[in-house]
Design a protein around this motif. Sequence first.
Motif, PDB file in Angstrom:
ATOM      1  N   GLU A 318       0.850  -1.218  -0.189  1.00 36.14           N
ATOM      2  CA  GLU A 318       0.027  -0.065  -0.111  1.00 36.14           C
ATOM      3  C   GLU A 318       0.821   1.200  -0.130  1.00 36.14           C
ATOM      4  OE1 GLU A 318      -2.760  -3.136   0.545  1.00 36.14           O
ATOM      5  OE2 GLU A 318      -0.654  -2.798   1.507  1.00 36.14           O
ATOM      6  N   ARG A 319       0.037   2.276  -0.582  1.00 38.39           N
ATOM      7  CA  ARG A 319       0.619   3.659  -0.716  1.00 38.39           C
ATOM      8  C   ARG A 319       0.589   4.473   0.262  1.00 38.39           C
ATOM      9  NH1 ARG A 319       3.310  -0.163  -4.293  1.00 38.39           N
ATOM     10  NH2 ARG A 319       4.171   0.596  -6.067  1.00 38.39           N
ATOM     11  N   MET A 320       1.421   5.269   1.077  1.00 35.77           N
ATOM     12  CA  MET A 320       0.694   6.011   2.219  1.00 35.77           C
ATOM     13  C   MET A 320       1.204   7.688   1.814  1.00 35.77           C
ATOM     14  SD  MET A 320      -0.226   3.749   4.193  1.00 35.77           S
ATOM     15  CE  MET A 320      -0.008   1.987   4.410  1.00 35.77           C
ATOM     16  N   HIS A 321       0.208   8.496   2.036  1.00 32.98           N
ATOM     17  CA  HIS A 321       0.280   9.697   1.512  1.00 32.98           C
ATOM     18  C   HIS A 321       1.433  10.496   2.449  1.00 32.98           C
ATOM     19  CE1 HIS A 321      -0.927  11.214   5.683  1.00 32.98           C
ATOM     20  NE2 HIS A 321      -0.856  12.385   5.231  1.00 32.98           N
ATOM     21  N   TRP A 322       1.782  10.078   3.505  1.00 36.74           N
ATOM     22  CA  TRP A 322       3.133  10.811   4.016  1.00 36.74           C
ATOM     23  C   TRP A 322       4.383  10.140   3.307  1.00 36.74           C
ATOM     24  CZ3 TRP A 322       6.852   8.044   6.323  1.00 36.74           C
ATOM     25  CH2 TRP A 322       6.662   6.842   6.845  1.00 36.74           C
TER      26      TRP A 322
END
Length: 419
Positions: A318-322
């Motif tokens: 998964e890709r995290m915004h931070w």
Amino acid sequence: MTPHPAPGATAWLRQEEHSLFAFATASAVPDGFGWLDTRGAVVDDRPTETWITARMTHVFSLADLRGEPRAGRLADHGVRALASGLLHDADHGGWHDAVPGDAGSEGRDQRARKGAYPHAFVVLAAASATVAGRPGARELLTRALGVIEEHFWDEDAGALLESWDPAWTTTEDYRGANSNMHAVEAFLAAADATGDHRWTRRALRIAERLVHGVAREHGWRLPEHFTPDWQPLPDYNRDEPDHPFRPYGSTTGHLMEWSRLLVHLAVALEQAGEPVPPWLEIDARALYDHAAERGWGTDGNDGFPYTLDWADTPVVRERMHWVAAEATLAAWALDRRFGEDARAGHYDRWWRYAARHHVDTEHGGWHHELDPEGRPAGGVWSGKPDTYHAYQAVLLPQGTLAPSVAGGLLPTTTPGGNL
């Protein structure tokens, strides 16, 4: 027709800055600031937590420095909540992880511990509010630094202890890189706000242990979990690899964040008239370059997977915004410091990805988590808890490279940057 500004360009950043501030204003609750859902409403069944309240107080203090209407009142609300609200432990001092009696994000009463992570953010919030001239902020900063001094700072180790029970009698049998990384940010902000460069030197000691020591010794991969005598625990949470605060493996976003913080630290030492160790800038480049090479698109899709194992294979995809936010900031800081065009190209690429996938043009804010194909997800982070990373990402490139974010926004500075 005027062309729409490119993501990362000054006009776009300013526009997104206003949008993020407007989205964040709904987070105020009586005890501080609450966890927002995907549409920007406070989630009623989640506790009021210290780390979110502190981070949002920091954000609203920055917004006040930027002249946003209502930002000062929101910053003051956060200062009061931290200084004398239910998050503060009036009996023993320091701050509960969450309002006592509430079930925490891990489903337990968070009175059971007082963590270095939220305490670092209390320092950051108080420092930024102090720079913004908010009432009560300097007193809050003095108190927060006193708690760090008395209970968390380990002079022998040159780093922070991780957590305590409410009465400060028993500390956790664990040491963590994440809380110490945010202590570097908080200590630099505290030094900027007070002129006390003891905190700058302590930030340097943390960075020397964890980056110049551990990360360098592990090929610029940073084990984040340690025994009490700072021996790495590379298999920690292997059975819970997607933990939001203590994931298994190497976290690419933290390597980017560390890279940027080393640049801020070099600037802070220069401004304090203290020598800048050559390794600071060497290590900042090495962390960034390895994180960019190993992390971006390593599973065949654009974006940075949340975690990699010790052979650089994605674990949590998964890709995290931070992570996207910190990647843009690291590219900006390194280019601002060294003027290297290769990282300027990265800056543009990372921003195009964030604008396309993370920025929510329908409901506001940023999608905190995406699946590997770039679609909104919520397995690790539900909703849009706070705007700390995103707001800093749009703010820093509009200011100067300073020891702290707030310091770079002061009216006496001149906006700059090569990007």
